[in-house]
Design a protein around this motif. Structure first.
Motif, PDB file in Angstrom:
ATOM      1  N   ALA A 188      67.582  46.579 -27.602  1.00 15.04           N
ATOM      2  CA  ALA A 188      68.350  46.118 -27.050  1.00 15.04           C
ATOM      3  C   ALA A 188      69.073  45.321 -27.460  1.00 15.04           C
TER       4      ALA A 188
ATOM      5  N   HIS B  19      77.621  40.455 -33.329  1.00 14.02           N
ATOM      6  CA  HIS B  19      78.781  40.048 -33.317  1.00 14.02           C
ATOM      7  C   HIS B  19      79.178  38.932 -33.020  1.00 14.02           C
TER       8      HIS B  19
ATOM      9  N   GLN C   5      81.439  38.804 -25.236  1.00 12.76           N
ATOM     10  CA  GLN C   5      80.382  39.254 -24.079  1.00 12.76           C
ATOM     11  C   GLN C   5      79.335  40.070 -24.494  1.00 12.76           C
ATOM     12  N   GLY C   6      78.685  39.607 -25.573  1.00 11.92           N
ATOM     13  CA  GLY C   6      77.735  40.206 -25.914  1.00 11.92           C
ATOM     14  C   GLY C   6      76.247  39.846 -25.147  1.00 11.92           C
ATOM     15  N   MET C   7      76.252  39.211 -24.085  1.00  9.03           N
ATOM     16  CA  MET C   7      75.321  38.476 -22.374  1.00  9.03           C
ATOM     17  C   MET C   7      75.610  40.433 -21.592  1.00  9.03           C
TER      18      MET C   7
ATOM     19  N   SER D 166      74.273  42.727 -23.047  1.00  3.92           N
ATOM     20  CA  SER D 166      72.734  43.099 -24.084  1.00  3.92           C
ATOM     21  C   SER D 166      72.249  43.340 -22.410  1.00  3.92           C
TER      22      SER D 166
HETATM   23  C1  LIG Z   1      77.915  30.808 -29.417  1.00  4.52           C
HETATM   24  C2  LIG Z   1      77.650  31.570 -29.056  1.00  4.52           C
HETATM   25  C3  LIG Z   1      78.406  32.250 -27.623  1.00  4.52           C
HETATM   26  C4  LIG Z   1      78.958  33.055 -26.994  1.00  4.52           C
HETATM   27  N1  LIG Z   1      79.812  33.740 -25.242  1.00  4.52           N
HETATM   28  C5  LIG Z   1      79.395  34.740 -24.618  1.00  4.52           C
HETATM   29  C6  LIG Z   1      80.228  34.629 -23.558  1.00  4.52           C
HETATM   30  O1  LIG Z   1      80.549  33.381 -22.935  1.00  4.52           O
HETATM   31  N2  LIG Z   1      79.778  35.650 -22.829  1.00  4.52           N
HETATM   32  C7  LIG Z   1      79.037  36.806 -23.624  1.00  4.52           C
HETATM   33  O2  LIG Z   1      78.846  37.421 -22.927  1.00  4.52           O
HETATM   34  N3  LIG Z   1      77.825  36.516 -24.126  1.00  4.52           N
HETATM   35  C8  LIG Z   1      78.203  35.386 -25.159  1.00  4.52           C
HETATM   36  N4  LIG Z   1      77.436  34.951 -26.706  1.00  4.52           N
HETATM   37  C9  LIG Z   1      75.968  36.111 -27.049  1.00  4.52           C
HETATM   38  C10 LIG Z   1      75.386  36.044 -26.206  1.00  4.52           C
HETATM   39  O3  LIG Z   1      74.393  35.029 -26.063  1.00  4.52           O
HETATM   40  C11 LIG Z   1      74.133  37.268 -26.690  1.00  4.52           C
HETATM   41  O4  LIG Z   1      75.182  38.566 -26.655  1.00  4.52           O
HETATM   42  C12 LIG Z   1      73.236  37.440 -25.705  1.00  4.52           C
HETATM   43  O5  LIG Z   1      72.643  36.036 -25.864  1.00  4.52           O
HETATM   44  C13 LIG Z   1      72.317  38.295 -26.658  1.00  4.52           C
HETATM   45  O6  LIG Z   1      70.708  38.223 -25.676  1.00  4.52           O
HETATM   46  P1  LIG Z   1      69.605  39.265 -26.473  1.00  4.52           P
HETATM   47  O7  LIG Z   1      68.615  38.741 -25.190  1.00  4.52           O
HETATM   48  O8  LIG Z   1      69.710  40.365 -27.262  1.00  4.52           O
HETATM   49  O9  LIG Z   1      69.150  38.534 -27.437  1.00  4.52           O
HETATM   50  P2  LIG Z   1      68.981  36.914 -27.341  1.00  4.52           P
HETATM   51  O10 LIG Z   1      69.551  36.220 -26.625  1.00  4.52           O
HETATM   52  O11 LIG Z   1      69.133  36.154 -28.730  1.00  4.52           O
HETATM   53  O12 LIG Z   1      67.682  36.743 -26.526  1.00  4.52           O
HETATM   54  C14 LIG Z   1      66.276  37.620 -28.406  1.00  4.52           C
HETATM   55  C15 LIG Z   1      64.900  36.282 -27.949  1.00  4.52           C
HETATM   56  O13 LIG Z   1      63.775  36.535 -29.137  1.00  4.52           O
HETATM   57  C16 LIG Z   1      63.438  35.460 -29.821  1.00  4.52           C
HETATM   58  N5  LIG Z   1      62.491  36.029 -30.939  1.00  4.52           N
HETATM   59  C17 LIG Z   1      63.776  36.410 -31.718  1.00  4.52           C
HETATM   60  N6  LIG Z   1      62.261  37.224 -32.942  1.00  4.52           N
HETATM   61  C18 LIG Z   1      61.053  36.909 -32.512  1.00  4.52           C
HETATM   62  C19 LIG Z   1      60.149  37.559 -32.102  1.00  4.52           C
HETATM   63  N7  LIG Z   1      59.734  37.828 -33.544  1.00  4.52           N
HETATM   64  N8  LIG Z   1      59.020  37.834 -31.587  1.00  4.52           N
HETATM   65  C20 LIG Z   1      59.233  37.216 -30.690  1.00  4.52           C
HETATM   66  N9  LIG Z   1      60.126  36.177 -30.416  1.00  4.52           N
HETATM   67  C21 LIG Z   1      61.730  36.532 -31.055  1.00  4.52           C
HETATM   68  C22 LIG Z   1      64.213  35.039 -29.889  1.00  4.52           C
HETATM   69  O14 LIG Z   1      63.582  33.367 -29.842  1.00  4.52           O
HETATM   70  C23 LIG Z   1      65.225  35.127 -28.693  1.00  4.52           C
HETATM   71  O15 LIG Z   1      64.634  34.357 -27.884  1.00  4.52           O
HETATM   72  C24 LIG Z   1      77.693  33.761 -27.133  1.00  4.52           C
HETATM   73  C25 LIG Z   1      76.331  33.612 -27.948  1.00  4.52           C
HETATM   74  C26 LIG Z   1      76.926  32.340 -28.552  1.00  4.52           C
HETATM   75  C27 LIG Z   1      75.825  32.359 -29.833  1.00  4.52           C
END
Ligand SMILES: Cc1cc2nc3c(=O)[nH]c(=O)nc-3n(C[C@H](O)[C@H](O)[C@H](O)COP(=O)(O)OP(=O)(O)OC[C@H]3O[C@@H](n4cnc5c(N)ncnc54)[C@H](O)[C@@H]3O)c2cc1C
Length: 458
Positions: free
Chosen positions: A168, A175, A181-183, A186
């Motif tokens: 997930a 991207h 809108q990745g959050m 997600s």
């Molecule tokens: C600069 C920036 C701006 C953004 N702006 C927006 C926005 O305005 N609106 C929006 O909707 N989205 C935005 N996003 C995207 C959004 O932040 C991400 O899509 C979202 O946080 C993804 O969530 P996730 O839980 O899939 O991954 P993550 O939040 O990356 O969580 C993954 C977690 O797994 C941990 N991890 C990795 N490997 C391991 C391992 N081997 N063992 C244990 N833990 C591990 C990491 O440390 C992390 O805490 C932005 C992203 C960036 C970088």
């Protein structure tokens, strides 16, 4: 032969015929000397070196645990797991046939070969169709009944249920941050997966439900990646041209605003998301999209609330019954008829899918929305299903009924395009997507919807 020859002391009163033997176990016809009839069973034996007896016994236990997924039409179905006189015995529904490994290694008539091959493909297709992967498919685990042409799979000792790994969030749709809108995407991945996992683990749905996670979210992930590619291209081309084309950039951003906000997802028709035949009854609650909330007044305490806030992230399905303009408390009203059906009918999805002893709304949560001002209705006159007694102390839940917020002019019926004459039923999934819009009296269709993916409560 006497069973004691194979299994030792304590089995002197039983005879058995070993029909065949494979790694770590025998398949035999068991007959108790003082009883009529015979049973067919797999029993671990100590003589085979490949699998110690303990492992063979735990494979039989695992095979038995898969019983409810296996069908006699294509599998040698376990009937009973018995622990008797030191032996683990898996009794199966055997009605004939022998393992394919006894038939191979010698010439086979081409017609017979093709019949077996076709039946075997069908059996494997059925297996995969119910979310199982065998992991030990070999001639010894394929039972062929030459008389009938039937093929049954056997030996499910290390089979597992599909799928086993889910990805997930950014792990499956990375991207650029520009997409922004990745959050949203997600979190909705996790919401989509979460309620399905919970439903399977609680025994409410078969594991096959989990296939719908990829089916629904993979399409969204692809859209996100495509959107990012296009969006990044617009920004890059503007930069190459020596400056941002503000108008084009703005236009694209505004046009995709709902998508960027994460509310444009639209699931296609599936067992979870119904057809659009009755969409006209609630034009603003589009089947397959997020439930669009609206302000309402809670009938019991006249409190202004948002209808969408009635739906917490608790894995329950919501059934919103929008009433026609009639008195909902009257005998013969559409709301009362729906409540009577849900509370009493044998086919009621509430009765079929709610475990005995659980709160009546613990799986399917009925809410009603009336057209009248809240002052015009008497709470206590409403059907009992809308005033259920719940929890350890049997307290009445008064939060099931709502009225339009007429004072502020925010009438949910107008705002969401609900048919005032007919009313309707709107089913909302636990992840807050509209699953069905149905006529208020479509009781059978409502039951069929839940039957399409939910198991009956034991
Ligand atoms: C600069 C920036 C701006 C953004 N702006 C927006 C926005 O305005 N609106 C929006 O909707 N989205 C935005 N996003 C995207 C959004 O932040 C991400 O899509 C979202 O946080 C993804 O969530 P996730 O839980 O899939 O991954 P993550 O939040 O990356 O969580 C993954 C977690 O797994 C941990 N991890 C990795 N490997 C391991 C391992 N081997 N063992 C244990 N833990 C591990 C990491 O440390 C992390 O805490 C932005 C992203 C960036 C970088």
């Amino acid at each position: 032969m006497k069973a004691s020859v194979l299994f030792g002391a304590g089995w002197e009163d039983d005879s058995l015929e070993v029909l065949w033997q494979d790694a770590g176990r025998v398949f035999c016809s068991l007959r108790r000397d003082d009883a009529e009839g015979e049973t067919h069973a797999f029993i671990p034996i100590t003589s085979a070196a490949e699998h110690p007896t303990l492992e063979s016994a735990s494979r039989l236990t695992h095979e038995y645990e898969l019983q409810r997924y296996l069908d006699s039409a294509w599998a040698l179905r376990p009937l009973e797991l018995v622990r008797e006189r030191g032996q683990t015995i898996l009794v199966v529904d055997y009605t004939g046939g022998e393992p394919l490994d006894r038939l191979v290694g010698q010439p086979m008539e081409i017609g017979a070969f093709l019949r077996i091959a076709a039946a075997l493909s069908g059996a494997v297709g059925q297996l995969h169709g119910c979310g199982l992967i065998h992991k030990d498919l070999k001639p010894a685990n394929v039972l062929v009944d030459a008389a009938t042409g039937r093929v049954q799979l056997a030996g499910f000792g290390i089979a597992s249920r599909l799928p086993r790994i889910f990805i997930a969030g950014d792990a499956c749709h990375t991207h650029s941050p520009k997409a922004g809108q990745g959050m949203n995407v997600s979190m909705q991945d996790a919401f989509n997966l979460g309620w399905k996992l919970a439903a399977v683990l609680r025994g409410q749905c078969a594991p096959g439900l989990l296939h719908s996670y990829s089916a629904e979210r993979q399409a969204v992930a692809k859209e996100l990646i495509d959107f990012d590619r296009e969006w990044a291209g617009i920004l890059a081309s503007a930069a190459k041209a020596g400056g941002a084309d503000a108008a084009r950039t703005q236009d694209y951003f505004v046009r995709h605003g709902r998508y960027t906000a994460g509310t444009a997802t639209h699931y296609r028709p599936s067992p979870l998301t119904g057809a659009t035949s009755h969409q006209h009854l609630a034009e603003g609650l589009v089947i397959g999209t997020r439930f669009h909330s609206a302000p309402v007044i809670r009938l019991a305490d006249a409190k202004p609330v948002h209808l969408g806030h009635a739906a917490q992230a608790d894995g329950r399905f919501r059934v919103y019954a929008f009433s026609p303009a009639e008195d909902p408390a009257a005998a013969g009203s559409a709301i009362r008829a729906l409540c009577d059906f849900l509370a009493e009918a044998r086919e009621s999805p509430v009765r079929r899918h709610t475990p005995a002893g659980a709160d009546i709304d613990s799986v399917i949560d009925l809410r009603a929305v009336f057209q009248q001002d809240h002052r015009a209705l008497a709470v206590e006159a409403m059907p009992a299903l809308l005033l259920p007694r719940k929890g350890r102390h049997g307290l009445i839940d008064y939060e099931k009924m709502f009225c339009p917020d007429l004072k502020s002019g925010q009438d949910v019926f107008t705002m969401r395009g609900i048919d005032r004459r007919a009313g309707c039923i709107v089913v909302v999934r636990p992840d807050q997507y509209v699953a069905q819009v149905l006529p208020l009296d479509a009781h059978a269709a409502l039951a069929a919807y839940f039957d399409g993916f939910m198991l009956r409560a034991g």
